[in-house]
Design an enzyme around this catalytic site. Sequence first.
Site: not given
Length: 324
Positions: A102, A151, A233, A298
């Site tokens: 990830d 998201y 992010y 995931h």
Amino acid sequence: MASEVSHRIIRTNGINMHIAEQGSGPVVLLIHGFPELWYSWRHQIRELAMAGYHAVAPDMRGYGDTDVPLGVHNYSHLRLVGDLIGLLDALGHHKVFVVGHDWGSIVASHLCLFRPDRVIALVNLSVPYRPRDPTKSPVEKMRSLLGEGYYICRFQEPGKAEEEFARYNYTEIMKKFLLGTLPGGLFSVSTDQGILDTLETPATLPSWMTEEDIQYFAKMFAKTGFTGGLNYYRVLDLDWELLAPWTGAEITVPTKYIVGDKDLVYNTLGTKNYVHEGGLKKNVPFLEEIVVIKDGHHFIQQEKSHEISQHILDFFGKFKLSAL
């Protein structure tokens, strides 16, 4: 028999970083993603140690028992890779094996991009390396392709996602993130809904996740909150500016890419075509293997733990002698 997992704090790049480690031999650095911890690698740590490696899994900056600096700018790729270089120096190892999942895959790729001299070989899970697009910033690109409800776009405003998360307790949040499914198959919701509101969690835990596991994650995020992880992010567009000197740069270490066929990352943003139609190989010329795990989702290093450990060991075993 390998020793038990031990824990310590390493001073690196101006922060205190917690690491979990086990075993002796060539170092395998395990880099977790969002919203995870060193604990996400609990199965791989044991199996790598049993196979003769020194497994090292940090809580990344902003997570767990590692420091959580204030300010979005403190989470750039340059700082995250700096943390890891300082960690390797503290361990006294010049070259190591690296595994990322990830966000950890993104950080691992940039570790290889900035300092290929420190990496023997790389295994990336879920997220493949993508080079910097010189024409458009990543958040701008995602907004144009997937809309404001995606998201990552929703995560951009400081404090907003934290407010949404506060409607749930930490146990519920971790079950939703680690086990939840999206009815629409895309992590995107209308702007009048919360991100977590749409995630459906199973009535019972799957065989690969225990209540004890969930409670460990919940306890650690109750301690730190989610802002540190969300800042990864929120720094995307700043990173895009800072990474201009690496435009067009390739990953030049031997690499293996592993993904689950049900992983949303694999099935979003053209990832499947990018991986299988030459895009990944073009940007990672020493890509040696692509593995798609049947019925894998995931959080695959937890869901398919032994299978992933074996894939890591099989790949790194090719290079083991050169690491000693």
